[in-house]
Design a protein around this motif. Structure first.
Motif, PDB file in Angstrom:
ATOM      1  N   THR A   7       0.864  -1.185   0.000  1.00 44.98           N
ATOM      2  CA  THR A   7       0.000   0.000   0.000  1.00 44.98           C
ATOM      3  C   THR A   7       0.896   1.229   0.000  1.00 44.98           C
ATOM      4  OG1 THR A   7      -0.055   0.017   2.419  1.00 44.98           O
ATOM      5  CG2 THR A   7      -1.837  -1.159   1.305  1.00 44.98           C
ATOM      6  N   PHE A   8       0.335   2.351  -0.439  1.00 49.84           N
ATOM      7  CA  PHE A   8       1.116   3.596  -0.446  1.00 49.84           C
ATOM      8  C   PHE A   8       1.472   4.042   0.968  1.00 49.84           C
ATOM      9  CE2 PHE A   8      -1.251   3.873  -4.494  1.00 49.84           C
ATOM     10  CZ  PHE A   8      -0.159   3.922  -5.337  1.00 49.84           C
ATOM     11  N   SER A   9       0.532   3.860   1.879  1.00 51.30           N
ATOM     12  CA  SER A   9       0.708   4.379   3.240  1.00 51.30           C
ATOM     13  C   SER A   9       1.568   3.485   4.104  1.00 51.30           C
ATOM     14  CB  SER A   9      -0.665   4.509   3.907  1.00 51.30           C
ATOM     15  OG  SER A   9      -1.300   3.232   3.904  1.00 51.30           O
ATOM     16  N   GLY A  10       1.704   2.230   3.692  1.00 54.65           N
ATOM     17  CA  GLY A  10       2.325   1.272   4.599  1.00 54.65           C
ATOM     18  C   GLY A  10       1.308   0.645   5.530  1.00 54.65           C
ATOM     19  N   ASN A  11       0.117   1.245   5.623  1.00 57.14           N
ATOM     20  CA  ASN A  11      -0.942   0.641   6.429  1.00 57.14           C
ATOM     21  C   ASN A  11      -1.474  -0.580   5.701  1.00 57.14           C
ATOM     22  OD1 ASN A  11      -0.654   2.844   8.101  1.00 57.14           O
ATOM     23  ND2 ASN A  11      -2.301   3.992   7.116  1.00 57.14           N
ATOM     24  N   ARG A  12      -2.034  -1.490   6.458  1.00 60.08           N
ATOM     25  CA  ARG A  12      -2.605  -2.697   5.859  1.00 60.08           C
ATOM     26  C   ARG A  12      -3.984  -2.923   6.484  1.00 60.08           C
ATOM     27  NH1 ARG A  12       0.719  -6.398   3.544  1.00 60.08           N
ATOM     28  NH2 ARG A  12       0.090  -8.150   4.829  1.00 60.08           N
ATOM     29  N   GLY A  13      -4.962  -2.239   5.927  1.00 57.61           N
ATOM     30  CA  GLY A  13      -6.313  -2.386   6.448  1.00 57.61           C
ATOM     31  C   GLY A  13      -6.392  -1.948   7.890  1.00 57.61           C
ATOM     32  N   LEU A  14      -6.778  -2.861   8.752  1.00 55.70           N
ATOM     33  CA  LEU A  14      -6.915  -2.497  10.168  1.00 55.70           C
ATOM     34  C   LEU A  14      -5.567  -2.356  10.860  1.00 55.70           C
ATOM     35  CD1 LEU A  14      -9.944  -4.694  11.320  1.00 55.70           C
ATOM     36  CD2 LEU A  14      -9.919  -2.265  10.764  1.00 55.70           C
ATOM     37  N   ALA A  15      -4.504  -2.818  10.224  1.00 52.42           N
ATOM     38  CA  ALA A  15      -3.179  -2.703  10.836  1.00 52.42           C
ATOM     39  C   ALA A  15      -2.546  -1.397  10.364  1.00 52.42           C
ATOM     40  CB  ALA A  15      -2.315  -3.893  10.455  1.00 52.42           C
ATOM     41  N   ILE A  16      -2.590  -0.393  11.232  1.00 52.94           N
ATOM     42  CA  ILE A  16      -2.168   0.946  10.833  1.00 52.94           C
ATOM     43  C   ILE A  16      -0.828   1.280  11.466  1.00 52.94           C
ATOM     44  CG2 ILE A  16      -2.786   3.399  10.980  1.00 52.94           C
ATOM     45  CD1 ILE A  16      -5.738   2.461  10.901  1.00 52.94           C
ATOM     46  N   GLU A  61      -6.013  15.292  22.732  1.00 54.28           N
ATOM     47  CA  GLU A  61      -6.639  14.051  23.203  1.00 54.28           C
ATOM     48  C   GLU A  61      -6.990  13.080  22.069  1.00 54.28           C
ATOM     49  OE1 GLU A  61      -9.473  13.798  26.535  1.00 54.28           O
ATOM     50  OE2 GLU A  61     -10.772  12.629  25.217  1.00 54.28           O
ATOM     51  N   PRO A  62      -7.583  13.546  20.964  1.00 62.77           N
ATOM     52  CA  PRO A  62      -7.900  12.562  19.912  1.00 62.77           C
ATOM     53  C   PRO A  62      -6.669  11.830  19.393  1.00 62.77           C
ATOM     54  CG  PRO A  62      -8.870  14.708  19.397  1.00 62.77           C
ATOM     55  CD  PRO A  62      -8.071  14.893  20.641  1.00 62.77           C
ATOM     56  N   GLN A  63      -5.553  12.544  19.291  1.00 60.52           N
ATOM     57  CA  GLN A  63      -4.323  11.885  18.829  1.00 60.52           C
ATOM     58  C   GLN A  63      -3.865  10.832  19.827  1.00 60.52           C
ATOM     59  OE1 GLN A  63      -2.044  15.651  18.396  1.00 60.52           O
ATOM     60  NE2 GLN A  63      -1.410  14.751  16.439  1.00 60.52           N
ATOM     61  N   VAL A  64      -3.965  11.194  21.093  1.00 62.85           N
ATOM     62  CA  VAL A  64      -3.506  10.266  22.133  1.00 62.85           C
ATOM     63  C   VAL A  64      -4.374   9.008  22.127  1.00 62.85           C
ATOM     64  CG1 VAL A  64      -3.281   9.935  24.623  1.00 62.85           C
ATOM     65  CG2 VAL A  64      -2.539  12.085  23.590  1.00 62.85           C
ATOM     66  N   VAL A  65      -5.665   9.194  22.032  1.00 59.56           N
ATOM     67  CA  VAL A  65      -6.563   8.037  22.046  1.00 59.56           C
ATOM     68  C   VAL A  65      -6.259   7.122  20.860  1.00 59.56           C
ATOM     69  CG1 VAL A  65      -8.970   7.307  21.782  1.00 59.56           C
ATOM     70  CG2 VAL A  65      -8.375   9.146  23.388  1.00 59.56           C
ATOM     71  N   ARG A  66      -6.055   7.704  19.695  1.00 56.50           N
ATOM     72  CA  ARG A  66      -5.738   6.892  18.527  1.00 56.50           C
ATOM     73  C   ARG A  66      -4.377   6.203  18.664  1.00 56.50           C
ATOM     74  NH1 ARG A  66      -7.805  10.230  13.403  1.00 56.50           N
ATOM     75  NH2 ARG A  66      -9.946   9.612  13.830  1.00 56.50           N
ATOM     76  N   HIS A  67      -3.438   6.922  19.200  1.00 55.87           N
ATOM     77  CA  HIS A  67      -2.095   6.350  19.351  1.00 55.87           C
ATOM     78  C   HIS A  67      -2.163   5.047  20.151  1.00 55.87           C
ATOM     79  CE1 HIS A  67       2.276   6.256  19.729  1.00 55.87           C
ATOM     80  NE2 HIS A  67       2.149   6.130  21.040  1.00 55.87           N
ATOM     81  N   TYR A  68      -2.777   5.117  21.309  1.00 57.85           N
ATOM     82  CA  TYR A  68      -2.770   3.926  22.167  1.00 57.85           C
ATOM     83  C   TYR A  68      -3.722   2.860  21.656  1.00 57.85           C
ATOM     84  CZ  TYR A  68       0.369   6.529  25.043  1.00 57.85           C
ATOM     85  OH  TYR A  68       1.462   7.216  25.473  1.00 57.85           O
ATOM     86  N   THR A  69      -4.786   3.270  20.983  1.00 61.58           N
ATOM     87  CA  THR A  69      -5.672   2.260  20.387  1.00 61.58           C
ATOM     88  C   THR A  69      -4.915   1.481  19.311  1.00 61.58           C
ATOM     89  OG1 THR A  69      -7.593   3.623  20.848  1.00 61.58           O
ATOM     90  CG2 THR A  69      -7.855   1.905  19.172  1.00 61.58           C
TER      91      THR A  69
END
Lengths: 503, 124, 449
Positions: A7-16, A61-69
């Motif tokens: 993928t362009f992003s390096g992400n793989r679906g749910l694996a971000i 806060e939104p960044q932090v929540v996403r980071h740890y999720t």
């Protein structure tokens, strides 16, 4: 990518992909709104106000929540699936226990509140201690050790204190089987003891004759894990205890595998003098990626007076936390093992689990744990190579003979399991067999889960024998990261982020 | 120059009273990728069999025992930065330390190349 | 039983597969004399409702900190924990995972440990930090042993500024070894002469900053004296929030910094579990206890993290390991790093300022009380006060607790044998304290003094 998808992003679906927090810094962002502090009184800081920025990143806060999720999604937990990690007792962690530990009246308590204001907290400690004493048949328990290894040290310190107190301070040798956890010799060394290894016999148990031959007037104690790290009950344990006591030494039992026998054996009946109990194994408090745990350590009548501070007693005005030896004239505490009053939050969870299970449930749990391990052994013994004859206790041990001449190692085999959605078993431990694969299913796994695992293991064993070494070497292929270069990590240690140095 | 070997897989090369010590190719194979070496400091007095150095792979730590008694004259500083040398050139560039022998007769207790090769063959 | 999936027919089928006639036969290796014939005569299994009821009953017997004007510190501090932390902390992939020995399925844990190590190194001003110890007290004990390994000396000097639990835990750890602790008297006035005690036999001097009685001290001269004598300076930090405002121990020349991380993210929890912090200089990293996460790459060249330098640890080095620690405080480290991430540079600095400002306000209000003297002339968010020659701080605390005020810790709780400390009360103020709390405290003190 190993599976051909890029993928362009390096992400793989749910694996971000997720950067480090330091790479997301935007100075001035906040995730917590705090009031204006007003001017700082420099007079009260002895001129020692911090002169330079710290270098912490600012996030919202939104960044932090996403980071740890996202980070959490790169982990495998018991909640995810089967985790047959031998010697670690990865059983289901009840959510009721979490809820109880978060009750305001238990969570929001300070250890130095006046004791009259924390009687309920002392009751938690006292009730858990009562259960641990009932389940082991032992008269006393030191509640404060923070983990299994800490409990080992605590038990050995009590033994050393007893010997010193009885003019036997010259007893410095400790007999430790070669199959022991590494913590055993390490804990012994911290008490000023020397470690004398005892070999195993061809049945995977302590070589009793060798152990007896090593007993002598300079032996402080033996340290034996029971059930042992091969997943076997030490059949001669009563004989071992008697010989140890006859030699004037104590019997320390490593209780890491207590889950196999809770409610079926009282360890007091085996002649054990002291044993730690991993609450984070047997009593189902979460491992939390490495801790915290708790290692309450039961003590015999002889060792009880040497228990460390603090401890709870029943007093005239209710429960009393003893923080100084002088408060209890007959006590001779060897000291203090940690700050405050033990791993209280872990105690709450363990007690909630014990009350949920009850005496009947605990016995059923150990029974099912042993049943599950024997089922794995029975269903896998023809394709893997069991190290010893059954029955086993709560875990079953295989070695790598079944991989001979396949080019596949125990490590490769374990990594293939990851792609199949399972956590690997414990590998290369215990050291007494070659290429060990130690599987501990625990009682909270269903027959369907075990059958699924068995089918995969059988298929992988066939595949390895059919000559698929390259595929095994390439595993895992479906994880956020594939095999990592541990040699590079150790040769050139990078143990922290530094600006511009970690990309 | 004579070269001798120990059962713990150290080698020592001796010229006069000067010895150079390292670990054998067999030892580096058994340990795997070497990630750390701690050679002894100059001036250290070693008895035969003393822990002289530490050598580590990712999953194992091992002591290097001095094959003979003597006083260390130099530790191999290059190994601190290039532990991989032990894998690449165990019996040449990756020497661990040099020492002045204090009891050269101890060499008689050690194996020569042929005896060591036979010993290693017996281990396999 | 809700945690046990097997039905009776599952069990029968599995026994048949094993070839065992009953489960008892699986326990054949247990000596017959020790086998219990049936469940112990103890309480039976209970449903969630019954268990909740029992715990609620115990919880109700306690006066929780949030329900009272609250001024207790002495090593455990009450700070506001942002709501997001507990929500994230209970994600099963964090909560129910093991130590990250299999890096491919543990990148989440390994990355947050790497971030945690970096944050601890940054706030302490040190090069490198480990992935946690049990708590501040055991971290002190480990630091003492490490200093002895590094210096090959055996004498550890413990300052009177150290938390009494840090002191006694360290003394206990050294008790049966060839190392020895030299413990100084409790030091409420910060008068002790540490520099005069450092000599060529000293492995380390261990001090706390801010001290147990509140003093903030410049440790640079002591660091220089240690360096001169070849000893290490170990600095314990019981309140990490102080590092947002005060110069870090690393900048003052510390060789090892240990501390208690409970203040950030972890909560009170009656003092346990805590979070041991441990940081040092790069050159000593191989003598460190505990786990370390390190950066590396995978076979595809992507950045990833692993546990590294494991040869220091018990599972490899056994009796020669730097420590026996295995299980540490992983989840507490996660709580700490989440809190510090949410605070950031801006928030952490501000939080520290708020704490200091609260303590300064409290000192101002206490000035209304005659005969009451704040002892340290410098402090962060906590200080010892002398209530007057004939006053018993323990009795005062009990009297105020009866009125629903949790008014600090009497020094006599730690030092019952030191009569001169009986009038001393240790008070902490954090961002959680309102002016109304402080006024209630001062008014109540006025009533009993």
């Amino acid at each position: 990518m190993a599976d051909g998808v890029t993928t362009f992003s390096g992400n793989r679906g749910l694996a971000i992909e997720e950067p480090l927090i330091f790479e997301m810094n935007a100075p001035g962002r906040v995730a917590i709104d705090l009031p204006e502090p007003g001017p700082v009184d420099a007079d009260r800081l002895a001129g020692l106000r911090r002169a330079t920025p710290i270098g912490l990143p600012d996030l919202s806060e939104p960044q932090v929540v996403r980071h740890y999720t996202r980070l959490s999604q790169k982990n495998y937990g018991i909640d995810t699936g089967f985790y047959p990690l031998g010697s670690c007792t990865m059983k289901h962690n009840p959510r009721l226990s979490e809820k109880m530990a978060r009750l305001t009246g238990l969570a929001d308590l300070h250890p130095f509140q006046p004791q009259a204001t924390v009687q309920g907290a002392l009751e938690v400690i006292d009730q858990l201690a009562w259960w641990l004493k009932q389940l082991t048949g032992m008269p006393a328990v030191a509640m404060s050790p923070a983990a299994g290894a800490h409990g080992e040290w605590c038990g050995l310190m009590a033994i050393r204190a007893y010997h010193e107190d009885h003019g036997e301070g010259h007893r410095r040798r400790v007999l430790v089987p070669e199959s022991a956890h590494g913590t055993n010799p390490a804990s012994a060394a911290m008490c000023g003891f020397t470690v004398d290894p005892v070999p195993a016999d061809d049945q995977g148990r302590v070589d009793v004759a060798a152990l007896k031959a090593k007993l002598g007037p300079d032996v402080a104690c033996i340290m034996v894990t029971n059930p042992n790290t091969c997943g076997l009950f030490e059949r001669d344990i009563i004989d071992i205890a008697a010989a140890t006591h006859a030699a004037g030494a104590f019997f320390y039992c490593d209780g890491a595998n207590f889950n196999a026998i809770v409610g079926r054996v009282k360890i007091a009946d085996l002649g054990i003098d002291t044993m730690h109990i991993n609450l984070h194994k047997t009593f189902s408090t979460p491992h939390g990626g490495g801790g915290p745990g708790a290692g309450p350590t039961v003590l015999s009548e002889k060792l009880a007076p040497y228990a460390p501070l603090p401890f709870v007693v029943h007093g005239a005005g209710g429960l009393h936390l003893v923080e100084h030896a002088a408060e209890v004239p007959e006590s001779k505490p060897f000291g203090r093992v940690k700050g405050y009053h033990g791993q209280f939050g872990v105690f709450v969870r363990a007690l909630a689990y014990i009350q949920s299970m009850g005496a009947d449930g605990l016995r059923q749990a150990s029974t099912d744990a042993v049943l599950n391990a024997n089922y794995l052994l029975a269903e896998l013994k023809d394709v893997l190579s069991p190290s010893f004859d059954g029955p086993c206790m709560h875990e079953c041990l295989f070695d790598d003979r079944f991989l001979k001449d396949t080019g596949v190692t125990t490590l490769d085999f374990a990594k293939m399991l990851i792609d199949e959605g399972f956590h690997p078993m414990t590998m290369y431990f215990p050291l007494v067999v070659h290429g060990a694969l130690l599987m501990e299913p625990t009682e909270t796994e269903s027959k369907e889960t075990l059958d699924g695992f068995i089918a995969v293991i059988r298929a992988l064993a066939d595949k390895a024998k059919a000559g698929a070494a390259e595929e095994f070497k390439a595993a895992p292929r479906l994880t956020p990261r594939r095999r990592l270069d541990e040699t590079l990590a150790a040769r050139t240690p990078v143990l922290r982020w530094k600006p511009g140095a970690n990309s | 120059m004579t070269t001798r070997f120990t059962k713990d897989h150290e080698w020592i090369k001796v010229e006069g009273s000067a010895g150079t010590v390292g670990i054998t190719d067999y030892a580096q194979h058994a340990l795997g990728d070497i990630v750390f070496v701690e050679p002894p400091e100059a001036g250290r007095v070693l008895k035969q069999g003393d822990d002289a150095a530490v050598v580590e792979s990712v999953k194992a730590a091992s002591e290097v025992y001095s094959p003979v008694s003597g006083t260390v004259t130099e530790g191999n500083a290059a190994l601190a930065d290039q532990p991989a040398l032990v894998n690449e050139s165990p019996e040449d560039q990756a020497w661990f330390y040099k020492l002045t022998l204090s009891a050269p007769a101890e060499l008689d207790q050690l194996m020569d190349r042929a005896a060591y090769d036979a010993y290693v063959k017996g281990l396999e | 039983m809700r945690y046990l999936p097997h039905t009776e027919s599952d069990r029968r089928a599995m026994l048949a597969a094993i070839g065992a006639k009953d489960v008892e036969s699986l326990f054949v290796d247990v000596p017959a004399a020790a086998r219990l014939p049936g469940p112990l005569d103890l309480p039976k299994a209970q449903g969630e409702m019954e268990v909740e009821r029992a715990f609620q009953r115990m919880a109700m017997k306690n006066l929780s900190a949030g329900c009272a004007p609250f001024f207790i510190g002495a090593g455990i501090y009450r700070h506001h924990i942002p709501a997001a932390i507990d929500q994230l902390l209970t994600r099963g992939e964090f909560l129910t995972s093991y130590t990250p020995y299999q890096p491919e399925v543990s990148q989440g844990t390994l990355q947050y440990l790497f971030e945690f190590q970096t944050q601890v190194a940054l706030v302490t001003g040190m090069d490198v930090a480990n992935a946690s110890m049990y708590d501040g007290a055991t971290a002190c004990a480990e630091a003492a042993a490490m200093a002895c390994r590094v210096t090959k000396r055996k004498k550890v000097i413990l300052s009177g500024s150290l938390h009494p639990h840090y002191r006694s835990t360290t003394e206990t750890a050294l008790k049966y070894t060839d190392m020895a602790a030299e413990t100084l008297a409790p030091d409420p006035l910060a008068m002790e002469d540490l520099m005069g005690r450092v000599d060529s036999a000293t492995a380390c001097v261990m001090v706390q900053n801010p001290g147990f009685f509140g003093h903030v001290r410049d440790l640079a001269p002591l660091a220089a004296a240690c360096r001169e004598s070849g000893a290490l300076l170990v600095v314990a930090v019981a309140e990490p929030v102080s590092l947002g405002l005060i110069a870090p121990p690393g900048a003052m020349g510390a060789d090892i910094v240990v501390g208690e991380g409970q203040s950030l993210g972890v909560g009170l929890s009656f003092g346990g579990p805590g979070l041991g912090l441990f940081a040092t200089r790069d050159k000593y990293v191989r003598q460190m206890p505990g786990r370390l996460a390190g950066q590396t790459v995978d076979v595809d060249g992507k950045r990833g993290f692993v546990l590294t330098l494991s040869t220091r640890e018990q599972h490899i080095r056994r009796e020669k390991a730097t420590s026996n620690i295995c299980t540490n405080s992983g989840l507490c480290a996660l709580a700490f790093t989440m809190h510090l991430t949410m605070l950031g540079e801006t928030g952490f600095t501000r939080l520290a300022e708020l704490n200091h400002a609260a303590a300064v306000r409290l000192e101002g209000k206490l000035a209304r009380l005659k005969g009451v003297k704040v002892l340290p002339d410098s402090y962060f968010n906590e200080f010892a006060v002398h209530l007057g020659e004939d006053k018993d701080a323990a009795a005062v605390v009990d009297a105020l607790a009866a009125k629903g005020i949790l008014a600090g810790v009497p020094a006599s709780r730690f030092y019952p044998d030191w009569p001169e400390l009986h009038p001393v009360l240790i008070l902490a103020a954090t961002e959680t304290n309102t002016d109304a709390d402080m006024d209630a405290l001062v008014a109540a003190l006025q009533g009993v003094l």
